[in-house]
Design a protein around this motif. Structure first.
Motif, short mmCIF file in Angstrom:
data_model
loop_
_atom_site.label_atom_id
_atom_site.label_comp_id
_atom_site.label_asym_id
_atom_site.label_seq_id
_atom_site.Cartn_x
_atom_site.Cartn_y
_atom_site.Cartn_z
N LEU A 175 0.83 -1.21 0.00
CA LEU A 175 0.00 0.00 0.00
C LEU A 175 0.86 1.26 0.00
CD1 LEU A 175 -2.69 -1.08 2.63
CD2 LEU A 175 -2.98 -0.95 0.14
N LEU A 176 0.27 2.37 -0.39
CA LEU A 176 0.97 3.65 -0.35
C LEU A 176 1.61 3.87 1.02
CD1 LEU A 176 -1.70 5.93 -2.09
CD2 LEU A 176 0.57 5.40 -3.01
N GLY A 177 2.88 4.26 1.02
CA GLY A 177 3.57 4.55 2.28
C GLY A 177 3.97 3.33 3.07
N HIS A 178 3.90 2.15 2.47
CA HIS A 178 4.27 0.90 3.13
C HIS A 178 5.14 0.06 2.19
CE1 HIS A 178 0.76 2.15 5.46
NE2 HIS A 178 1.10 1.29 6.40
N GLY A 179 6.01 -0.74 2.78
CA GLY A 179 6.86 -1.60 1.96
C GLY A 179 7.68 -0.79 0.96
N ALA A 181 7.54 -3.54 10.30
CA ALA A 181 6.76 -2.37 10.71
C ALA A 181 7.66 -1.16 10.92
CB ALA A 181 5.99 -2.68 12.00
N LEU A 182 8.84 -1.38 11.46
CA LEU A 182 9.77 -0.29 11.74
C LEU A 182 10.37 0.31 10.47
CD1 LEU A 182 11.54 -1.80 14.88
CD2 LEU A 182 10.10 0.24 14.83
N GLN A 183 10.18 -0.36 9.34
CA GLN A 183 10.67 0.17 8.06
C GLN A 183 9.68 1.17 7.45
OE1 GLN A 183 13.83 -0.63 7.05
NE2 GLN A 183 13.80 -1.73 9.01
N THR A 184 8.48 1.23 8.03
CA THR A 184 7.46 2.15 7.52
C THR A 184 7.92 3.59 7.77
OG1 THR A 184 5.78 0.54 8.19
CG2 THR A 184 5.01 2.75 7.58
N PRO A 185 7.90 4.44 6.75
CA PRO A 185 8.30 5.85 6.98
C PRO A 185 7.28 6.57 7.86
CG PRO A 185 7.43 5.57 4.76
CD PRO A 185 7.55 4.20 5.34
N ILE A 186 7.74 7.57 8.59
CA ILE A 186 6.84 8.35 9.45
C ILE A 186 5.68 8.92 8.64
CG2 ILE A 186 6.65 10.42 10.87
CD1 ILE A 186 9.44 9.91 11.91
N GLN A 187 5.98 9.41 7.44
CA GLN A 187 4.93 9.97 6.60
C GLN A 187 3.87 8.91 6.27
OE1 GLN A 187 6.29 11.81 2.97
NE2 GLN A 187 4.23 12.25 2.25
#
Length: 261
Positions: free
Chosen positions: A54-58, A174-180
């Motif tokens: 999804l957008l902003g993930h992976g 999960a920790l690789q997900t950007p703050i944005q």
């Protein structure tokens, strides 16, 4: 193998494996398509399995600081159109379920079946909306601790011990997900609307898979939702992360559902 397309100048990552009835697997908040890695092998021999970041993930980019369900769905739909899918079964975990509902609302004739995995067609309660708002303020100051705490709290003490390795692997993703990505998705979930009507008004097969010990979605509310929306419901023994806590039962349940579709 991951592939990608460009959507509104953002990279969207996905995988497409196997042949047969198309099944689109959509991950949840702070997850990515790797959450399905232990599930996919049970299905790729007989089905075409599409997983999406999804957008902003992976490996998928962000589009802004608010990824509404409509925006998430536009991105997913761009991939499905790229793959020229005419009919498919949707399985969405948590946030992924909300996006599946929006997809079904927009394209009901393309849906053979919809499974809400540890998810709901209800909107957030006022209390949960406030929690999401506060989380988006706090995450900017202490991302790692916030993600670690919220993620681990999805599991009961017994599950934390029993599935320690799998939980740690998922936490690292999960920790690789950007703050944005965190903020945009959380805000999108906060403002999403009730989608009960999507289940009530359509004739495709519907399944809710709930966790008896889910700390996020109360099982009693899920049972009421299933009755209200005329959806089948299966309650598994674990919590919010059925793909980790109840993997074999989940695979069996999904295989039966796919046959019905």
């Amino acid at each position: 193998m991951q592939k990608s397309i460009i959507f509104k100048n953002a990279n969207l990552s996905f995988s497409d494996e196997g042949k047969g009835t198309a099944i689109v697997l959509i991950h949840g908040f702070l997850e990515n398509s790797t959450m399905w890695d232990t599930i996919k092998p049970a299905f790729t021999k007989r089905n075409r399995i599409i997983t999406i970041d999804l957008l902003g993930h992976g490996k998928s980019d962000c589009l802004g600081y608010v990824h509404s369900m409509e925006v998430f769905t536009e991105a997913v739909d761009a991939i499905l159109k790229h793959l020229k899918l005419r009919k498919f079964i949707l399985v969405g975990h948590s946030l992924g379920g909300y996006i599946c509902l929006q997809l079904a609302k927009n394209n009901p004739n393309k849906i053979k079946g919809l499974c809400l995995l540890n998810s709901t067609s209800n909107e957030d309660s006022e209390e949960r909306k406030k929690l999401r708002f506060r989380a988006n303020k706090m995450i900017q100051k202490n991302f790692t601790n916030m993600v670690r705490m919220s993620f681990v709290n999805l599991f009961g003490e017994e599950s934390r011990k029993k599935f320690k390795t799998a939980i740690n692997t998922a936490l690292q993703e999960a920790l690789q997900t950007p703050i944005q990505g965190y903020i945009a998705a959380n805000e999108g979930m906060r403002i999403r609307e009730n989608s009960n009507a999507v289940l009530v008004e359509n004739n495709f097969k519907k399944l809710i898979i709930a966790g008896k010990k889910d700390p996020v979605l109360d099982v009693k509310t899920s049972l009421q939702e299933a009755e209200k929306t005329n959806s089948e419901i299966v309650v598994l023994d674990g919590g919010h992360m059925s793909h980790i806590e109840n993997k074999e039962e989940l695979i069996t349940t999904l295989k039966r559902f796919i046959k019905l579709c």
